[in-house]
Write a protein that holds these residues in place. Structure first.
Motif, PDB file in Angstrom:
ATOM      1  N   TRP A  40      10.652  -4.018   2.854  1.00 43.85           N
ATOM      2  CA  TRP A  40       9.722  -3.836   3.964  1.00 43.85           C
ATOM      3  C   TRP A  40       8.553  -2.949   3.544  1.00 43.85           C
ATOM      4  CZ3 TRP A  40       8.446   0.792   6.438  1.00 43.85           C
ATOM      5  CH2 TRP A  40       7.661   0.652   7.581  1.00 43.85           C
ATOM      6  N   ASN A  41       7.354  -3.322   3.990  1.00 45.04           N
ATOM      7  CA  ASN A  41       6.142  -2.534   3.804  1.00 45.04           C
ATOM      8  C   ASN A  41       5.781  -2.345   2.326  1.00 45.04           C
ATOM      9  OD1 ASN A  41       3.929  -1.104   4.873  1.00 45.04           O
ATOM     10  ND2 ASN A  41       4.981   0.840   4.553  1.00 45.04           N
ATOM     11  N   ASP A  42       6.149  -3.291   1.494  1.00 44.50           N
ATOM     12  CA  ASP A  42       5.865  -3.227   0.061  1.00 44.50           C
ATOM     13  C   ASP A  42       4.360  -3.257  -0.191  1.00 44.50           C
ATOM     14  OD1 ASP A  42       5.536  -4.509  -2.773  1.00 44.50           O
ATOM     15  OD2 ASP A  42       7.650  -3.954  -2.662  1.00 44.50           O
ATOM     16  N   ALA A  43       3.922  -2.567  -1.211  1.00 46.34           N
ATOM     17  CA  ALA A  43       2.497  -2.537  -1.563  1.00 46.34           C
ATOM     18  C   ALA A  43       1.961  -3.914  -1.957  1.00 46.34           C
ATOM     19  CB  ALA A  43       2.266  -1.545  -2.708  1.00 46.34           C
ATOM     20  N   ASN A  44       2.841  -4.851  -2.289  1.00 42.25           N
ATOM     21  CA  ASN A  44       2.405  -6.197  -2.667  1.00 42.25           C
ATOM     22  C   ASN A  44       2.271  -7.145  -1.480  1.00 42.25           C
ATOM     23  OD1 ASN A  44       2.116  -5.864  -5.512  1.00 42.25           O
ATOM     24  ND2 ASN A  44       4.334  -5.746  -5.644  1.00 42.25           N
TER      25      ASN A  44
END
Length: 140
Positions: A75-79
């Motif tokens: 969740w909320n990954d920079a990618n």
């Protein structure tokens, strides 16, 4: 919150010149225009896409060229929201990364059919090359 995690075996190679060898498969969920973004890893948070006005798959300008990516770990990954040019044989499609897919890219059946010359169902999963490209290539 429900996160859609897609599973197929993947063998990622070390990225060379921004490219990675991986796999791509389809999942009917990715082709559901009404699928809510809130059910995906890239929904809210500082890297989420809901704050940019996206609510369902069909709210993205490149639908159905979106889905899970092996570059999104949680969740909320920079990618979240990155765009990848996916090549199979001599065909290329641009796919917007919206969810976790630990085993390669997972896209809508419609997108895989374009990539594989209408062979998605027969092939199931294919080896592809993925290259990150500007998000504008996916309509963002």
């Amino acid at each position: 919150m429900l996160y859609l995690y897609f599973s197929f075996a993947v063998f990622l190679s070390t990225p060379v010149l921004g490219q990675m060898a991986t796999f791509l498969a389809y999942d009917a969920i990715c082709g559901d225009a009404n699928c809510p973004l809130s059910s995906l890893a890239c929904s809210d948070g500082s890297n989420g896409l809901e704050s940019k006005g996206y609510t369902t798959f069909s709210s993205f300008p490149n639908f159905p060229y979106l889905g899970g990516a092996p570059t999104i770990a949680n969740w909320n990954d920079a990618n979240c929201g990155k765009c990848y040019a996916i090549t199979y044989a001599k065909n290329t499609i641009n796919v917007l990364a919206l969810d976790v897919s630990k085993d390669g890219f997972t896209v809508a059946p419609q997108a895989m059919n374009v990539l594989t010359n209408r062979q998605a169902s027969a092939l199931g999963r294919v080896e592809v090359t993925a290259t990150e490209v500007p998000a504008s290539e996916c309509g963002l």
